[in-house]
Design a protein around this motif. Structure first.
Motif, PDB file in Angstrom:
ATOM      1  N   GLU A 222       0.836  -1.206   0.000  1.00 50.00           N
ATOM      2  CA  GLU A 222       0.000   0.000   0.000  1.00 50.00           C
ATOM      3  C   GLU A 222       0.869   1.254   0.000  1.00 50.00           C
ATOM      4  N   VAL A 223       1.952   1.229   0.808  1.00 54.58           N
ATOM      5  CA  VAL A 223       2.848   2.389   0.872  1.00 54.58           C
ATOM      6  C   VAL A 223       3.579   2.583  -0.452  1.00 54.58           C
ATOM      7  N   ILE A 224       4.166   1.504  -0.978  1.00 55.26           N
ATOM      8  CA  ILE A 224       4.964   1.630  -2.212  1.00 55.26           C
ATOM      9  C   ILE A 224       4.097   2.098  -3.386  1.00 55.26           C
ATOM     10  N   ALA A 262       6.771   4.584  -4.674  1.00 57.60           N
ATOM     11  CA  ALA A 262       7.602   4.543  -5.883  1.00 57.60           C
ATOM     12  C   ALA A 262       7.558   5.901  -6.578  1.00 57.60           C
ATOM     13  N   PRO A 263       8.710   6.549  -6.797  1.00 61.00           N
ATOM     14  CA  PRO A 263       8.715   7.878  -7.421  1.00 61.00           C
ATOM     15  C   PRO A 263       7.971   7.913  -8.753  1.00 61.00           C
ATOM     16  N   ALA A 264       8.078   6.842  -9.544  1.00 59.41           N
ATOM     17  CA  ALA A 264       7.396   6.822 -10.854  1.00 59.41           C
ATOM     18  C   ALA A 264       5.884   6.940 -10.688  1.00 59.41           C
ATOM     19  N   LEU A 265       5.345   6.361  -9.626  1.00 62.50           N
ATOM     20  CA  LEU A 265       3.902   6.457  -9.404  1.00 62.50           C
ATOM     21  C   LEU A 265       3.517   7.838  -8.903  1.00 62.50           C
ATOM     22  N   LEU A 266       4.381   8.459  -8.100  1.00 56.44           N
ATOM     23  CA  LEU A 266       4.088   9.808  -7.600  1.00 56.44           C
ATOM     24  C   LEU A 266       4.074  10.815  -8.739  1.00 56.44           C
ATOM     25  N   GLU A 267       4.967  10.620  -9.716  1.00 55.54           N
ATOM     26  CA  GLU A 267       4.994  11.534 -10.869  1.00 55.54           C
ATOM     27  C   GLU A 267       3.672  11.481 -11.616  1.00 55.54           C
ATOM     28  N   LYS A 268       3.136  10.261 -11.786  1.00 53.93           N
ATOM     29  CA  LYS A 268       1.868  10.111 -12.505  1.00 53.93           C
ATOM     30  C   LYS A 268       0.731  10.782 -11.752  1.00 53.93           C
ATOM     31  N   GLU A 269       0.829  10.810 -10.428  1.00 55.03           N
ATOM     32  CA  GLU A 269      -0.277  11.301  -9.604  1.00 55.03           C
ATOM     33  C   GLU A 269      -0.106  12.762  -9.206  1.00 55.03           C
ATOM     34  N   ALA A 270       0.971  13.405  -9.688  1.00 56.21           N
ATOM     35  CA  ALA A 270       1.289  14.755  -9.229  1.00 56.21           C
ATOM     36  C   ALA A 270       0.123  15.713  -9.429  1.00 56.21           C
ATOM     37  N   GLU A 271      -0.554  15.576 -10.584  1.00 54.77           N
ATOM     38  CA  GLU A 271      -1.647  16.514 -10.871  1.00 54.77           C
ATOM     39  C   GLU A 271      -2.825  16.316  -9.928  1.00 54.77           C
ATOM     40  N   GLU A 272      -2.991  15.090  -9.416  1.00 55.99           N
ATOM     41  CA  GLU A 272      -4.132  14.815  -8.540  1.00 55.99           C
ATOM     42  C   GLU A 272      -3.878  15.300  -7.114  1.00 55.99           C
ATOM     43  N   ARG A 273      -2.635  15.693  -6.818  1.00 52.85           N
ATOM     44  CA  ARG A 273      -2.251  16.177  -5.480  1.00 52.85           C
ATOM     45  C   ARG A 273      -2.670  15.183  -4.388  1.00 52.85           C
ATOM     46  N   LYS A 274      -2.446  13.932  -4.664  1.00 52.37           N
ATOM     47  CA  LYS A 274      -2.760  12.915  -3.657  1.00 52.37           C
ATOM     48  C   LYS A 274      -1.801  13.020  -2.483  1.00 52.37           C
ATOM     49  N   PRO A 278       4.100   7.744   4.038  1.00 51.18           N
ATOM     50  CA  PRO A 278       5.409   8.022   4.647  1.00 51.18           C
ATOM     51  C   PRO A 278       6.516   7.135   4.106  1.00 51.18           C
ATOM     52  N   LYS A 279       7.740   7.501   4.412  1.00 53.21           N
ATOM     53  CA  LYS A 279       8.884   6.612   4.164  1.00 53.21           C
ATOM     54  C   LYS A 279       9.452   6.219   5.514  1.00 53.21           C
ATOM     55  N   PHE A 280       9.902   4.975   5.621  1.00 47.86           N
ATOM     56  CA  PHE A 280      10.357   4.463   6.912  1.00 47.86           C
ATOM     57  C   PHE A 280      11.177   3.202   6.702  1.00 47.86           C
ATOM     58  N   VAL A 281      11.878   2.800   7.749  1.00 49.63           N
ATOM     59  CA  VAL A 281      12.607   1.530   7.758  1.00 49.63           C
ATOM     60  C   VAL A 281      11.612   0.443   8.177  1.00 49.63           C
ATOM     61  N   PHE A 282      11.587  -0.662   7.452  1.00 51.15           N
ATOM     62  CA  PHE A 282      10.583  -1.702   7.692  1.00 51.15           C
ATOM     63  C   PHE A 282      10.578  -2.181   9.140  1.00 51.15           C
ATOM     64  N   ASP A 283      11.759  -2.362   9.737  1.00 48.78           N
ATOM     65  CA  ASP A 283      11.821  -2.863  11.113  1.00 48.78           C
ATOM     66  C   ASP A 283      11.126  -1.900  12.084  1.00 48.78           C
ATOM     67  N   ASP A 284      11.222  -0.594  11.832  1.00 49.77           N
ATOM     68  CA  ASP A 284      10.535   0.387  12.689  1.00 49.77           C
ATOM     69  C   ASP A 284       9.023   0.201  12.585  1.00 49.77           C
ATOM     70  N   TYR A 285       8.561  -0.066  11.376  1.00 50.60           N
ATOM     71  CA  TYR A 285       7.117  -0.290  11.202  1.00 50.60           C
ATOM     72  C   TYR A 285       6.676  -1.544  11.948  1.00 50.60           C
ATOM     73  N   MET A 286       7.475  -2.597  11.874  1.00 57.53           N
ATOM     74  CA  MET A 286       7.113  -3.849  12.534  1.00 57.53           C
ATOM     75  C   MET A 286       7.064  -3.696  14.057  1.00 57.53           C
TER      76      MET A 286
END
Length: 319
Positions: A222-224, A262-274, A278-286
């Motif tokens: 979901e994050v990526i 993924a930066p490529a997905l953010l570029e596609k969505e830039a116009e939608e201002r979604k 967040p970005k994080f280390v997986f172990d911190d999330y766990m």
């Protein structure tokens, strides 16, 4: 309710590939779950895994469950039990380092078989990740690299049995939750049902099918995908009859993998201002997830935004 999505992987090799990829895309975007048939894992192997798993439970775990859980959980209870699950489990770690030889009570045949089964599941998980990359417009191998960290992915199997329950209205086999990790491959009992997912405001049964593998997406995907694909709440309903077997194999990021959209997905969505995840280390999330598993995932993502400033991005490690 529409039919639960069933993907025939044989159709990826012929003129039905485009429609099958579209079916996978729809399942990822609108269900968070799908079921695979003709996935390449031999049926004979799956039959043996089921036989030995059920035999191991009977021999080594059933009495323990009755003594530790069954007798205490519902003794004199009138209200719903909300702090435990009606399940008997143990965990096998495959990657980065296997623990199968250290797990007690497994006979040699079962140990050897589960190692072979894990190799097949790992290959299938990586094949699925590349199919998701293709649908998302990401380069082949992107998701595998995103999960890699410095030592490769975490991969393990939770082996569960859900015994008959005298009061299923008072206790869940497994309480509602989303999975914390990446992509989950489930080999479930084809006779005893119980797994359900939340679609909209309805709980939908995940149908038991012989020799199928159920796939669901975890929080990291979901994050990526920045929310394009979502992890979905699911639960197991305790049953009065039958012992339900479940082998859930989790293909997750490595502990030090840095997870971010993924930066490529953010570029596609830039116009939608979604809003960006967040970005994080997986172990911190766990570590956060361990205490909040049975609560909503959205506050987890919000809490991870607070540690975002301390995460060093760096390039995605390559395998």
């Amino acid at each position: 309710m529409e039919n639960f999505p069933v993907i025939n992987m044989k159709n990826l090799n012929g003129n039905k590939r485009a429609s099958t990829m579209e079916h996978i895309k729809d399942a990822c975007e609108n269900w968070g779950f799908f079921e695979l048939v003709n996935h390449g894992i031999p049926h004979e192997m799956m039959d043996t895994v089921e036989r030995l798993t059920k035999g191991h439970y009977k021999k080594c775990m059933e009495q323990r469950f009755k003594e530790l859980v069954a007798s205490k959980a519902l003794e004199g209870v009138q209200a719903e039990v909300t702090d435990m699950d009606w399940e008997s489990t143990f965990f096998l770690r495959h990657l980065p380092v296997s623990n199968i030889s250290q797990v007690p009570d497994l006979d040699d045949e079962y140990r050897t078989l589960m190692k072979e089964f894990a190799v097949r599941l790992e290959k299938l998980a990586e094949e699925l990740l590349d199919l998701l990359c293709e649908n998302l417009g990401l380069g082949k191998g992107y998701l595998k690299k995103a999960f890699y960290g410095s030592k490769g992915p975490n991969f393990g199997t939770k082996v569960s049995n859900y015994p008959p329950c005298p009061k299923p209205e008072l206790i869940k086999g497994l309480r509602p939750h989303t999975d914390a990790g990446g992509i989950i491959l489930l080999f479930q009992d084809d006779k005893v049902s119980g797994l359900q997912l939340l679609k909209g405001d309805q709980w939908v049964d995940v149908p038991p099918m012989k020799h199928s593998i159920v796939v669901n997406l975890g929080d990291q995907l979901e994050v990526i995908t920045n929310g394009k694909y979502k992890s979905v709440l699911h639960r197991v309903i305790a049953q009065t009859d039958g012992n339900r077997m479940s082998l859930a194999s989790f293909y997750n990021p490595g502990n030090d993998a840095v997870i971010y959209p993924a930066p490529a997905l953010l570029e596609k969505e830039a116009e939608e201002r979604k809003e960006v995840y967040p970005k994080f280390v997986f172990d911190d999330y766990m570590k956060l997830y361990a205490g909040l598993k049975f609560q909503a995932k959205e506050p987890r993502f919000e809490l991870m935004k607070n540690v975002e400033a301390n995460v060093t991005m760096g390039p995605i490690a390559t395998a």
